[in-house]
Write an enzyme that holds these catalytic residues in place. Structure first.
Site, PDB file in Angstrom:
ATOM      1  N   HIS A  55      27.846  60.893 -26.171  1.00  0.00           N
ATOM      2  CA  HIS A  55      27.149  60.144 -27.236  1.00  0.00           C
ATOM      3  C   HIS A  55      25.651  60.952 -27.323  1.00  0.00           C
ATOM      4  O   HIS A  55      24.488  60.293 -26.866  1.00  0.00           O
ATOM      5  CB  HIS A  55      26.838  58.755 -26.342  1.00  0.00           C
ATOM      6  CG  HIS A  55      26.963  57.543 -27.466  1.00  0.00           C
ATOM      7  ND1 HIS A  55      27.980  57.102 -28.145  1.00  0.00           N
ATOM      8  CD2 HIS A  55      25.866  57.071 -28.160  1.00  0.00           C
ATOM      9  CE1 HIS A  55      27.545  56.161 -29.003  1.00  0.00           C
ATOM     10  NE2 HIS A  55      26.573  56.158 -28.957  1.00  0.00           N
ATOM     11  N   ARG A  76      34.365  61.777 -35.703  1.00  0.00           N
ATOM     12  CA  ARG A  76      35.431  61.942 -36.661  1.00  0.00           C
ATOM     13  C   ARG A  76      35.666  63.069 -37.424  1.00  0.00           C
ATOM     14  O   ARG A  76      36.498  63.549 -37.780  1.00  0.00           O
ATOM     15  CB  ARG A  76      35.373  60.599 -37.178  1.00  0.00           C
ATOM     16  CG  ARG A  76      35.851  59.376 -36.411  1.00  0.00           C
ATOM     17  CD  ARG A  76      36.095  58.066 -37.239  1.00  0.00           C
ATOM     18  NE  ARG A  76      34.815  57.524 -37.806  1.00  0.00           N
ATOM     19  CZ  ARG A  76      34.239  56.676 -37.092  1.00  0.00           C
ATOM     20  NH1 ARG A  76      34.431  56.218 -35.777  1.00  0.00           N
ATOM     21  NH2 ARG A  76      32.880  56.056 -37.756  1.00  0.00           N
ATOM     22  N   GLY A 116      30.895  48.500 -22.885  1.00  0.00           N
ATOM     23  CA  GLY A 116      30.905  48.805 -21.313  1.00  0.00           C
ATOM     24  C   GLY A 116      30.574  50.118 -20.911  1.00  0.00           C
ATOM     25  O   GLY A 116      30.667  50.463 -19.664  1.00  0.00           O
ATOM     26  N   HIS A 117      30.243  51.064 -21.987  1.00  0.00           N
ATOM     27  CA  HIS A 117      30.146  52.566 -21.480  1.00  0.00           C
ATOM     28  C   HIS A 117      28.638  52.899 -21.464  1.00  0.00           C
ATOM     29  O   HIS A 117      27.944  52.344 -22.437  1.00  0.00           O
ATOM     30  CB  HIS A 117      30.949  53.623 -22.426  1.00  0.00           C
ATOM     31  CG  HIS A 117      30.610  54.857 -22.315  1.00  0.00           C
ATOM     32  ND1 HIS A 117      30.723  55.576 -21.070  1.00  0.00           N
ATOM     33  CD2 HIS A 117      29.934  55.744 -23.233  1.00  0.00           C
ATOM     34  CE1 HIS A 117      30.327  56.790 -21.353  1.00  0.00           C
ATOM     35  NE2 HIS A 117      29.768  56.955 -22.498  1.00  0.00           N
ATOM     36  N   TYR A 126      38.577  51.364 -30.701  1.00  0.00           N
ATOM     37  CA  TYR A 126      37.520  51.220 -29.707  1.00  0.00           C
ATOM     38  C   TYR A 126      38.322  50.734 -28.395  1.00  0.00           C
ATOM     39  O   TYR A 126      37.851  51.134 -27.152  1.00  0.00           O
ATOM     40  CB  TYR A 126      36.485  50.089 -29.944  1.00  0.00           C
ATOM     41  CG  TYR A 126      35.581  50.798 -30.962  1.00  0.00           C
ATOM     42  CD1 TYR A 126      34.622  51.435 -30.636  1.00  0.00           C
ATOM     43  CD2 TYR A 126      35.578  50.308 -32.401  1.00  0.00           C
ATOM     44  CE1 TYR A 126      33.707  52.130 -31.648  1.00  0.00           C
ATOM     45  CE2 TYR A 126      34.704  50.836 -33.241  1.00  0.00           C
ATOM     46  CZ  TYR A 126      33.795  51.759 -32.731  1.00  0.00           C
ATOM     47  OH  TYR A 126      33.069  52.163 -33.803  1.00  0.00           O
ATOM     48  N   ARG A 137      30.719  58.559 -36.428  1.00  0.00           N
ATOM     49  CA  ARG A 137      31.114  59.373 -37.702  1.00  0.00           C
ATOM     50  C   ARG A 137      31.052  60.821 -37.678  1.00  0.00           C
ATOM     51  O   ARG A 137      31.811  61.677 -38.010  1.00  0.00           O
ATOM     52  CB  ARG A 137      30.042  58.924 -38.506  1.00  0.00           C
ATOM     53  CG  ARG A 137      30.315  57.611 -39.420  1.00  0.00           C
ATOM     54  CD  ARG A 137      28.906  57.201 -40.021  1.00  0.00           C
ATOM     55  NE  ARG A 137      27.767  56.511 -39.241  1.00  0.00           N
ATOM     56  CZ  ARG A 137      26.868  56.342 -39.344  1.00  0.00           C
ATOM     57  NH1 ARG A 137      26.028  56.499 -40.653  1.00  0.00           N
ATOM     58  NH2 ARG A 137      25.948  55.718 -38.523  1.00  0.00           N
TER      59      ARG A 137
END
Length: 499
Positions: free
Chosen positions: A382, A393, A337-338, A419, A390
């Site tokens: 993003h 994190r 949804g993003h 999520y 990855r």
């Protein structure tokens, strides 16, 4: 012609005829060649004019584009067309619950959707009224189910959010979650008085609880720091945690390798039968990125720069997609949804992120909150076509290790919560995600402390912790014993010291 008889000789007459004929033929050929050149030029000129006319008709005449018989209809691509490598396998568990229609019903109108929304809202308010009655009657179990039903029907209704928060605060003694629902209600309607009054009461309580949580993490970090670096149990725990981190991190993205297979690939570099090349390369890429972080960034007495983040990503994706590794994406992507920012904004946003990452204001935050916020900010931007989770994190764990914490393991069986909390952060409240990372940090610290302590005295908090299946975590830590999951792989419970 003879000068005496004034008669023409046949030879001379033939010569004249041939000369006259040859002259005419030569002129005719030259004329034809010249005319052919004109013909070609005229044909080229006519073709150009026709092309320009058609171009004008296609692009500059509005009435032509409005003709349905001449323009092919444009259709939106289906959901699979917009998916990228990071999300395809991540969304698999939700695909059975989400049914995408094959086509859009042309008869559906906005008024129909509004009628459906009004129906859901009315049903939610009716369920909310019944839940309040059950609450007054002392039937908390039925009231809880009715509150949850009302919230599912109308998740953005301020009254539903506020009443459910009051029930959680007073009947379930869950002040933290209640404060979150008050916050959401004020996000929808900042002037909603009931939520405002409740939030003024719970905000300080929640802030105090979060601070106590961070203090407890610091105490456990200091206890782990007191263990000698050459302690054999600690070394085994670090080695096992390294493998566990890779196993769970790639598992969150949908990698199907079991823990034993992941261990085999890291230790022997041998391929596993029946597994794809990409799944092997994801493990090898994360291994290379973690080695880079341990060798350079953990002990680096300097800021974390954009170059460092790109180097991490270049190793994460180096075996899977060397061309995209270490490069910002050049296309728009869609993640659940993003909708992340467009590729044209990435450079500015990442520069701002780098400034925030190295700002004095960020350094004043608690290390766990600082690392969690850095993780969220990067994954929200993003910036890469693949490997964003990855890389985020790994950046989070880099910041934690620089602050003396061990690298946090987010277990793959918790990826739905992971999520969900990211989505809640997208909606405006990042605190639940920070608390989730704090819980993962505490769980990791408990595992390290348990592995380096006397097993006859297990940590009380660890003994009380339970997994999704209701099995206490302490029961899953028997040496050299692996729990089998439904998919046939080694157990999802983290085991320390089983090398």
């Amino acid at each position: 012609m003879c000068c005496v008889c004034e008669e023409t000789s046949p030879n001379i007459m033939g010569f004249r005829r041939r000369s006259h004929t040859m002259g005419i033929g030569s002129d005719s050929k030259k004329w034809r060649a010249r005319m052919n050149g004109y013909h070609y030029f005229v044909i080229f000129l006519c073709g150009s004019l026709v092309s320009l006319l058609m171009f004008a008709l296609l692009h500059y005449v509005p009435s032509y584009r409005s003709l349905p018989s001449r323009v092919a209809p444009h259709h939106l691509p289906d959901g699979r067309f917009l998916q990228i490598a990071d999300e395809v396998r991540v969304l698999e568990p939700y695909m059975s619950a989400i049914k995408i229609p094959d086509r859009i019903d042309a008869t559906e109108t906005s008024s129909g959707r509004n009628d459906q929304y009004d129906t859901n809202e009315q049903e939610a308010l009716s369920s909310l009224k019944m839940a309040t009655e059950m609450k007054l009657m002392g039937k908390d179990d039925k009231a809880l189910r009715l509150f949850q039903h009302a919230l599912a029907l109308s998740p953005k209704h301020p009254e539903v959010l506020t009443k459910y928060g009051e029930f959680l605060e007073h009947c379930q003694q869950d002040v933290v979650t209640a404060d979150h629902y008050y916050y959401q209600a004020l996000t929808v309607n900042p002037a909603y008085s009931d939520a405002l009054v409740n939030r003024q009461r719970t905000a300080r309580i929640v802030e105090h609880l979060d601070q106590k949580r961070f203090e407890r993490l610091d105490q456990k970090r200091d206890a782990l720091s007191s263990v000698h670096a050459m302690n054999a149990a600690l070394k085994r725990a670090e080695k096992e945690a390294y493998i566990q981190h890779i196993y769970h991190s790639v598992g969150i993205e949908g990698n199907t390798m079991t823990l034993a297979q992941t261990r085999s690939i890291l230790e022997t570099k041998m391929a596993v039968d029946g597994k794809s090349i990409d799944e092997h390369n994801e493990i090898l890429g994360l291994d290379a990125a973690m080695k880079y972080i341990n060798a350079t960034l953990v002990n680096k007495n300097d800021f974390i720069t954009m170059k460092d983040i790109l180097e991490i990503h270049r190793r994460v994706l180096g075996h899977v997609d060397p061309i995209e590794g270490g490069e910002f994406r050049r296309t728009q992507v869609y993640v659940g949804g993003h909708i992340p920012p467009g590729p044209g904004d990435l450079s500015i946003l990442m520069n701002r992120f780098e400034v925030w990452l190295n700002s004095e204001q960020s350094f004043l935050l608690h290390p766990v909150k600082y690392a969690a916020m850095a993780h969220y900010k990067l994954v929200h931007i993003h910036p890469f076509s693949d490997g964003n989770g990855r890389t985020s994190r790994l950046l989070m764990n880099t910041l934690l290790m620089r602050a003396g914490y061990p690298p946090v393991i987010i277990q793959k069986q918790h990826r739905h919560k992971y999520y969900d909390y990211l989505q809640i952060a997208n909606d405006g409240d990042i605190r639940p995600f920070v608390r989730f990372i704090a819980d993962c940090t505490e769980r990791t610290l408990d595992l390290y402390l348990w592995a380096t302590s006397d097993l006859s005295n297990p940590i009380p908090l660890l003994a009380q912790e339970s997994m999704a299946k209701g099995i206490p975590l302490i029961d899953g830590f028997e040496e050299n014993v692996s729990t089998t999951t439904e998919s046939g792989g080694t157990g999802d419970t983290i085991r320390i010291g089983t090398i």
